[in-house]
Design a protein around this motif. Structure first.
Motif, short mmCIF file in Angstrom:
data_model
loop_
_atom_site.label_atom_id
_atom_site.label_comp_id
_atom_site.label_asym_id
_atom_site.label_seq_id
_atom_site.Cartn_x
_atom_site.Cartn_y
_atom_site.Cartn_z
N LEU A 95 0.86 -1.18 0.00
CA LEU A 95 0.00 0.00 0.00
C LEU A 95 0.90 1.23 0.00
CD1 LEU A 95 -2.65 -1.37 2.50
CD2 LEU A 95 -2.89 -1.06 0.03
N GLY A 96 0.74 2.07 -1.03
CA GLY A 96 1.67 3.15 -1.28
C GLY A 96 1.73 4.22 -0.21
N TYR A 97 0.63 4.38 0.53
CA TYR A 97 0.60 5.46 1.53
C TYR A 97 1.02 4.97 2.90
CZ TYR A 97 -3.88 3.15 2.22
OH TYR A 97 -4.84 2.20 2.42
N ASN A 103 2.84 -1.52 6.46
CA ASN A 103 2.47 -2.52 5.47
C ASN A 103 2.56 -3.93 6.04
OD1 ASN A 103 1.74 -2.02 2.54
ND2 ASN A 103 3.30 -0.42 2.86
N VAL A 104 3.46 -4.15 6.98
CA VAL A 104 3.58 -5.47 7.61
C VAL A 104 2.48 -5.66 8.64
CG1 VAL A 104 5.05 -6.98 9.00
CG2 VAL A 104 6.05 -5.63 7.15
N LEU A 130 12.43 1.43 8.11
CA LEU A 130 11.16 1.04 8.74
C LEU A 130 10.03 2.00 8.43
CD1 LEU A 130 12.51 0.12 12.31
CD2 LEU A 130 11.86 -1.44 10.46
N HIS A 131 10.37 3.28 8.30
CA HIS A 131 9.32 4.29 8.17
C HIS A 131 9.30 4.93 6.79
CE1 HIS A 131 8.70 3.42 12.31
NE2 HIS A 131 9.96 3.71 12.59
N ARG A 132 9.92 4.21 5.84
CA ARG A 132 9.84 4.71 4.46
C ARG A 132 8.61 4.16 3.79
NH1 ARG A 132 15.86 5.00 2.00
NH2 ARG A 132 16.78 6.06 3.78
N ARG A 133 8.17 4.89 2.76
CA ARG A 133 7.05 4.41 1.97
C ARG A 133 7.60 3.68 0.74
NH1 ARG A 133 5.13 8.57 4.79
NH2 ARG A 133 3.16 8.10 5.81
N PRO A 134 6.79 2.82 0.12
CA PRO A 134 7.29 1.98 -0.98
C PRO A 134 8.08 2.74 -2.05
CG PRO A 134 5.08 1.29 -0.39
CD PRO A 134 5.38 2.52 0.44
N HIS A 135 7.65 3.96 -2.40
CA HIS A 135 8.35 4.66 -3.48
C HIS A 135 9.75 5.10 -3.07
CE1 HIS A 135 6.69 8.20 -1.33
NE2 HIS A 135 7.76 8.80 -1.80
N GLU A 136 10.04 5.00 -1.76
CA GLU A 136 11.39 5.35 -1.30
C GLU A 136 12.28 4.11 -1.16
OE1 GLU A 136 10.42 9.06 1.62
OE2 GLU A 136 9.59 7.11 2.20
N ARG A 149 5.88 -9.27 5.62
CA ARG A 149 4.42 -9.31 5.77
C ARG A 149 3.91 -10.75 5.74
NH1 ARG A 149 1.30 -6.25 1.20
NH2 ARG A 149 2.22 -7.98 0.07
N ALA A 150 4.51 -11.56 4.84
CA ALA A 150 4.06 -12.96 4.72
C ALA A 150 4.42 -13.76 5.97
CB ALA A 150 4.70 -13.60 3.48
N LEU A 151 5.51 -13.38 6.63
CA LEU A 151 5.97 -14.14 7.80
C LEU A 151 5.30 -13.67 9.09
CD1 LEU A 151 9.79 -14.08 6.98
CD2 LEU A 151 8.27 -16.04 6.75
N ALA A 152 4.78 -12.46 9.09
CA ALA A 152 4.25 -11.87 10.32
C ALA A 152 3.06 -12.68 10.83
CB ALA A 152 3.82 -10.43 10.07
N GLY A 153 2.92 -12.73 12.16
CA GLY A 153 1.79 -13.44 12.74
C GLY A 153 2.05 -14.94 12.83
N GLY A 154 3.30 -15.35 12.65
CA GLY A 154 3.65 -16.76 12.79
C GLY A 154 2.96 -17.67 11.79
N ARG A 155 2.80 -17.19 10.57
CA ARG A 155 2.17 -18.04 9.56
C ARG A 155 3.04 -19.26 9.31
NH1 ARG A 155 0.74 -12.94 8.40
NH2 ARG A 155 -1.48 -12.60 8.02
N ARG A 156 2.37 -20.40 9.11
CA ARG A 156 3.11 -21.66 9.07
C ARG A 156 3.63 -22.00 7.68
NH1 ARG A 156 2.36 -25.63 12.54
NH2 ARG A 156 1.44 -27.08 11.08
N ILE A 157 2.86 -21.75 6.67
CA ILE A 157 3.29 -22.15 5.34
C ILE A 157 3.35 -20.92 4.45
CG2 ILE A 157 2.81 -23.63 3.35
CD1 ILE A 157 1.42 -25.53 5.15
N ILE A 158 4.51 -20.73 3.84
CA ILE A 158 4.68 -19.59 2.95
C ILE A 158 4.65 -20.10 1.51
CG2 ILE A 158 6.16 -17.64 2.32
CD1 ILE A 158 5.18 -17.58 5.24
N PHE A 159 3.77 -19.50 0.71
CA PHE A 159 3.69 -19.79 -0.71
C PHE A 159 4.27 -18.61 -1.47
CE2 PHE A 159 0.16 -22.08 1.25
CZ PHE A 159 0.31 -23.35 0.72
#
Ligand SMILES: Nc1ncnc2c1ncn2[C@@H]1O[C@H](COP(=O)(O)OP(=O)(O)O)[C@@H](O)[C@H]1O
Ligand SMILES: [Mg+2]
Length: 226
Positions: A95-97, A103-104, A130-136, A149-159
């Motif tokens: 998310l650009g803003y 985002n995580v 940490l506090h930069r936005r995607p365009h930076e 973001r995919a790893l956050a929250g202890g997700r078990r399987i990453i695709f």
């Protein structure tokens, strides 16, 4: 952890049936980095969609922890996808803003989400961003935010579907290492057409024309000499 039993995925394309996956039987094992390798159009993304429940097989079935996905309620399936599965795609969708941390956090409702986001991003080498936005950020840095973001929250399987395709070789390898490091008791399932990104894989399924052509076991080579 996940098993495909004779799973097929057939698309109807202008009245013509296109079999993207043809009676595939395989499993994802706890703790493994499973690579799925094949040329463009061989059905890699389709297989990943089946395994992760993003698509329902047109024949056969997919079992998650021995329970057929289709036997679960929509709520239960959604819960598994959100809480237990993490996704990384070819292009980093952020998310650009929002900043890297935001985002995580956005995908993770737990009360210590921000703390975890900072830890994951720092581990991944983005402690100064940490506090930069995607365009930076560079493309590789953006993709690393997606990994966090995919790893956050202890997700078990990453695709991960061609997560390195838009990156140079070095940034690509870094992204793969970070994904692989976190597989723990879970698993990493990564699709690619580039064998050099699967150096660390425990097992590689070679896909051709919607079928598994062969399985390559890699883990013995990773056992370190005393
Ligand atoms: N939504 C769709 N509609 C029709 N055909 C599709 C669709 N998605 C994929 N296919 C076809 O299925 C085959 C496998 O596609 P895909 O799984 O995307 O392969 P890969 O990821 O290996 O490039 C291809 O022939 C592709 O054209
Ligand atoms: Mg694909």
């Amino acid at each position: 952890m996940i098993r495909a039993e004779g799973a097929s995925l057939v698309f109807q394309d202008h009245g013509r049936a296109v079999a993207a996956c043809r009676e595939i039987s395989m499993e994802v094992r706890p703790g493994e980095f499973l690579g799925i390798l094949g040329p463009s159009g061989s059905g890699k993304s389709s297989l990943l969609y089946l395994l992760s429940g993003l698509r329902v097989p047109t024949a056969g079935r997919i079992l998650y922890q021995d329970r057929p996905l289709e036997s679960l309620s929509d709520e239960e399936r959604a819960r598994i996808r959100l809480r237990e599965f993490g996704f990384v795609f070819q292009l980093p969708h952020l998310l650009g803003y929002l900043t890297s941390v935001e985002n995580v956090v956005v995908a993770n409702p737990s009360p210590d989400a921000e703390e975890e986001a900072v830890r994951l991003l720092t581990e991944i080498g983005l402690g100064d961003h940490l506090h930069r936005r995607p365009h930076e950020l560079s493309g590789g840095q953006r993709q690393r935010v997606c990994v966090a973001r995919a790893l956050a929250g202890g997700r078990r399987i990453i695709f991960a579907d061609e997560p390195t395709a838009a990156l140079d070789h070095h940034s690509g390898l870094r992204v793969v290492q970070q994904l692989a490091r976190h597989r723990g008791e879970g698993a990493l399932v990564m699709v690619t057409h580039d064998p050099s990104m699967l150096e660390e894989a425990d097992r590689i399924l070679h896909l051709a024309d919607g079928q598994i052509e062969r399985e390559e076991l890699r883990s013995p080579s990773k056992i370190e000499a005393p």
